[in-house]
Design a protein around this motif. Structure first.
Motif, mmCIF file in Angstrom:
data_model
loop_
_atom_site.group_PDB
_atom_site.id
_atom_site.type_symbol
_atom_site.label_atom_id
_atom_site.label_comp_id
_atom_site.label_asym_id
_atom_site.label_seq_id
_atom_site.Cartn_x
_atom_site.Cartn_y
_atom_site.Cartn_z
ATOM 1 N N GLN A 97 -31.408 -2.922 81.306
ATOM 2 C CA GLN A 97 -32.688 -3.606 81.094
ATOM 3 C C GLN A 97 -33.613 -3.409 82.295
ATOM 4 O O GLN A 97 -34.842 -3.386 82.145
ATOM 5 C CB GLN A 97 -32.466 -5.106 80.829
ATOM 6 N N PHE A 98 -33.037 -3.251 83.465
ATOM 7 C CA PHE A 98 -33.852 -2.985 84.650
ATOM 8 C C PHE A 98 -34.397 -1.549 84.593
ATOM 9 O O PHE A 98 -35.557 -1.299 84.964
ATOM 10 C CB PHE A 98 -33.028 -3.225 85.922
ATOM 11 N N ALA A 99 -33.586 -0.637 84.073
ATOM 12 C CA ALA A 99 -34.075 0.741 83.867
ATOM 13 C C ALA A 99 -35.266 0.736 82.906
ATOM 14 O O ALA A 99 -36.265 1.449 83.119
ATOM 15 C CB ALA A 99 -32.947 1.619 83.329
ATOM 16 N N PHE A 100 -35.164 -0.087 81.867
ATOM 17 C CA PHE A 100 -36.289 -0.251 80.931
ATOM 18 C C PHE A 100 -37.527 -0.752 81.667
ATOM 19 O O PHE A 100 -38.634 -0.217 81.500
ATOM 20 C CB PHE A 100 -35.884 -1.227 79.822
ATOM 21 N N ALA A 101 -37.342 -1.770 82.521
ATOM 22 C CA ALA A 101 -38.487 -2.348 83.246
ATOM 23 C C ALA A 101 -39.130 -1.303 84.157
ATOM 24 O O ALA A 101 -40.366 -1.198 84.212
ATOM 25 C CB ALA A 101 -38.033 -3.564 84.043
ATOM 26 N N LEU A 102 -38.324 -0.513 84.846
ATOM 27 C CA LEU A 102 -38.877 0.511 85.745
ATOM 28 C C LEU A 102 -39.644 1.569 84.945
ATOM 29 O O LEU A 102 -40.728 2.000 85.360
ATOM 30 C CB LEU A 102 -37.750 1.165 86.565
ATOM 31 N N ASP A 103 -39.088 1.970 83.817
ATOM 32 C CA ASP A 103 -39.789 2.939 82.969
ATOM 33 C C ASP A 103 -41.104 2.368 82.451
ATOM 34 O O ASP A 103 -42.101 3.090 82.319
ATOM 35 C CB ASP A 103 -38.900 3.359 81.783
ATOM 36 N N LEU A 146 -43.126 3.321 91.588
ATOM 37 C CA LEU A 146 -43.868 4.533 91.244
ATOM 38 C C LEU A 146 -43.512 5.694 92.168
ATOM 39 O O LEU A 146 -43.543 6.855 91.759
ATOM 40 C CB LEU A 146 -45.381 4.249 91.288
ATOM 41 N N GLU A 147 -43.154 5.381 93.417
ATOM 42 C CA GLU A 147 -42.784 6.438 94.364
ATOM 43 C C GLU A 147 -41.286 6.702 94.370
ATOM 44 O O GLU A 147 -40.803 7.552 95.115
ATOM 45 C CB GLU A 147 -43.260 6.036 95.772
ATOM 46 N N TRP A 153 -38.342 2.475 73.629
ATOM 47 C CA TRP A 153 -37.625 2.920 74.827
ATOM 48 C C TRP A 153 -36.195 3.330 74.484
ATOM 49 O O TRP A 153 -35.723 4.392 74.893
ATOM 50 C CB TRP A 153 -37.634 1.801 75.877
ATOM 51 N N LEU A 154 -35.509 2.511 73.701
ATOM 52 C CA LEU A 154 -34.120 2.824 73.342
ATOM 53 C C LEU A 154 -34.035 4.140 72.569
ATOM 54 O O LEU A 154 -33.050 4.862 72.665
ATOM 55 C CB LEU A 154 -33.520 1.684 72.498
ATOM 56 N N ALA A 155 -35.093 4.447 71.815
ATOM 57 C CA ALA A 155 -35.082 5.662 70.998
ATOM 58 C C ALA A 155 -35.309 6.918 71.830
ATOM 59 O O ALA A 155 -34.952 8.022 71.398
ATOM 60 C CB ALA A 155 -36.139 5.551 69.901
ATOM 61 N N THR A 156 -35.896 6.761 73.016
ATOM 62 C CA THR A 156 -36.273 7.957 73.786
ATOM 63 C C THR A 156 -35.603 8.071 75.155
ATOM 64 O O THR A 156 -35.343 9.187 75.617
ATOM 65 C CB THR A 156 -37.804 7.969 74.009
ATOM 66 N N ALA A 157 -35.333 6.955 75.822
ATOM 67 C CA ALA A 157 -34.792 7.020 77.185
ATOM 68 C C ALA A 157 -33.361 7.551 77.174
ATOM 69 O O ALA A 157 -32.625 7.358 76.214
ATOM 70 C CB ALA A 157 -34.827 5.628 77.819
ATOM 71 N N ARG A 158 -32.992 8.229 78.243
ATOM 72 C CA ARG A 158 -31.632 8.751 78.341
ATOM 73 C C ARG A 158 -31.036 8.348 79.683
ATOM 74 O O ARG A 158 -31.710 8.335 80.712
ATOM 75 C CB ARG A 158 -31.627 10.275 78.174
ATOM 76 N N HIS A 159 -29.752 8.081 79.662
ATOM 77 C CA HIS A 159 -29.060 7.655 80.871
ATOM 78 C C HIS A 159 -28.957 8.822 81.865
ATOM 79 O O HIS A 159 -28.600 9.935 81.464
ATOM 80 C CB HIS A 159 -27.664 7.145 80.502
ATOM 81 N N PRO A 160 -29.250 8.600 83.158
ATOM 82 C CA PRO A 160 -29.309 9.687 84.130
ATOM 83 C C PRO A 160 -27.991 10.461 84.294
ATOM 84 O O PRO A 160 -28.022 11.675 84.472
ATOM 85 C CB PRO A 160 -29.696 8.984 85.441
ATOM 86 N N ARG A 161 -26.881 9.773 84.219
ATOM 87 C CA ARG A 161 -25.604 10.474 84.429
ATOM 88 C C ARG A 161 -25.086 11.137 83.159
ATOM 89 O O ARG A 161 -24.631 12.278 83.190
ATOM 90 C CB ARG A 161 -24.539 9.499 84.955
#
Lengths: 337, 337
Positions: A85-91, A113-114, A151-159
């Motif tokens: 959920q924090f990844a969602f907030a950052l995105d 942003l940086e 977001w859930l439909a498009t975001a992907r986990h970094p690892r």
């Protein structure tokens, strides 16, 4: 020589569906937890479920009292390297930045942003609350749900380079289904945001919105531009469903004490204490993250999902501890969810 | 001459139980609402339920979206001459008085003990909150539930000389059962206290604790004298599930918009607006108390269950209005509950 009473065999066969067991091709009952290796954790779960569902047994629990509560982050899906959920907030901060030129020079937004984790961490809890308010408030509940779904439909986990909803634990999905087949009502009781989790909980876990308990912000009834009522999300925390908040949340939303509770961190300690302090049969279970190769290994010193006090108490009170590396054959589901 | 296709008739028979219909002795489907007289209210309900449960129909609603919310006071059970929960609070003041000699000279307690409604009314909302705090706080949630259960088992309504839980509306019990048989999940959404209602809602209405939404006070996790955790009820209001609080409570506890909503007063106005403002088929219904002989007749000027603005909007928006006197064959159940 073994004598088989064919009539008894047929009767046993006929009763199988009533006992919530699937029937395998070879005629024996199918394993309800195929992704779990045999061992003390699996045995504890299956023996407990059989005991509380055996009518006439000393540990029988009637169906309407079969309540099972599950933490979400780290218990039903992964929580590394940061809470999803924090990844969602950052995105969302990144997506909303063009409408907020002032964020380029204002912390904690500048840090997001940086991509500056040190500055972000330095903004502390106050910074976190600012990020939550900027991404979780100032919109209607319907608008927020749509944003989460996108977001859930498009975001992907970094690892793992997979959608976040694919990083749920296959053994826990089987456990949820097994408990429901055994007459349990399954609930999420999580520190995560209730309106965030409700967007995917039914599709991914089979848990309907009204069985999701979580943290929440204040919501206010207003009249929308078309004259219809809308519910506006405000940037004020209303309820934190974590630690001592979990028994309070269970009381508020469920209204009775669970028979089984599942967690993975010190944030679940009080839920497990509250559940197992009840009379009659109770099962407390902790998922211990021990598999750095297939998932992550962390406990007492982790920045997310810290498991310290609850691990000690699991030992002292005989709670079941799942050793992810050894107890789980697979971690994530193979097929897309 | 009428030709009957016997095979089609048999097929229709076989399908009946799947359609949630009981089968009467004469071979026709039994009336699911036998205590309702025929008329626009009953017709509106039955036609709506048939429309939303007809697969392939334009108004079909899938089972997991079939949410129905019911106000409690004045909608599921009576609310005169005072809210039943307030009668409980007054009885508790009398029962606790020996431990509080100071109450003999302190308002609003003095007024309760002396049976002085004028002085009680003069204490206003502040007095009411003091009575609620003195009777609903300073104990564990389990202790409170036991107190309510004791009271319900012994207290009797002044006019009908029956236990309060027998003053539920038989036609509404039938409606609850009919909706559940039609795949609806039934919820209470009431201004009453959630911990008060949960004591009897399952036994009396068939609504489990987790489907009861109500007003609540703050609850805190503590360690009891035996070292086990307890939940202590504090004398502070946490949430008022009335008026504009009802859509907020629905969002918080249920997480989706109801398809049907049932109320009887202006406190239900926003719940009915919120429900009927949704897309697709929606039914809003108001129970109008029009039967002074068998129950009570009251609306725009009543001190409890005031029905004024919502009655106007029912007319404007086409909500169904139940005329208790003409629409209900019986009011209360005959057999003890």
């Amino acid at each position: 020589m073994i004598r088989i009473d064919r009539r008894a065999l047929l009767a046993a066969w006929a009763a199988l569906p009533l006992m919530g067991c699937a029937v395998a091709g070879d005629g024996g009952p199918a394993d309800p937890l195929p992704s779990w290796n045999g061992g003390p954790a699996k045995t504890a779960i299956v023996e407990f479920v059989e005991a509380v569902t055996t009518e006439g047994g000393v540990n029988y629990v009637p169906p309407d009292a079969r309540i099972a509560t599950f933490d979400n982050d780290g218990t039903l899906w992964a929580e590394q390297p940061i809470y999803f959920q924090f990844a969602f907030a950052l995105d969302r901060i990144k997506a909303l930045a063009p409408q907020h030129p002032e964020w380029q020079d204002t912390q904690p937004f500048k840090a997001v942003l940086e991509g500056d984790p040190k500055a972000l961490a330095a903004s502390g809890e106050e910074g976190l609350l600012e990020i939550i308010a900027a991404t979780h408030a100032g919109m209607t509940t319907d608008e927020f749900s749509a944003t989460v779904a996108d977001w859930l439909a498009t975001a992907r986990h970094p690892r793992f380079d997979r959608p976040y909803t694919e990083l749920v634990y296959q053994p826990m999905l089987e456990l949820l289904a097994y408990l429901r087949e055994s007459g349990f009502k399954t609930f999420i009781v999580s520190g995560g945001g209730v309106e965030f989790m409700r967007v995917f909980a039914e599709r991914v876990y089979g848990i309907p919105p009204e069985q999701v308990v979580g943290s929440s912000g204040v919501v206010r009834l207003e009249t929308g531009p078309d004259g219809r009522p809308v519910l506006m999300k405000e940037g004020k925390v209303e309820f934190v469903d974590d630690g001592p908040g979990k028994p309070v949340g269970i009381n508020r939303f469920i209204g009775r004490r669970p028979v089984m509770a599942f967690g993975n961190s010190d944030g679940d300690l009080q839920m497990l204490q509250w559940t197992t302090a009840g009379d009659g049969p109770r099962l407390g279970l902790i998922v211990h993250h021990t598999d750095a190769e297939r998932e992550w290994a962390y406990d007492r010193d982790s920045h997310v999902g810290k498991l310290d006090q609850a691990l000690d108490q699991a030992d002292a009170d005989g709670w079941t501890v799942v050793d992810m590396k050894n107890d789980w054959k697979t971690i994530f589901p193979a097929a897309p969810r």
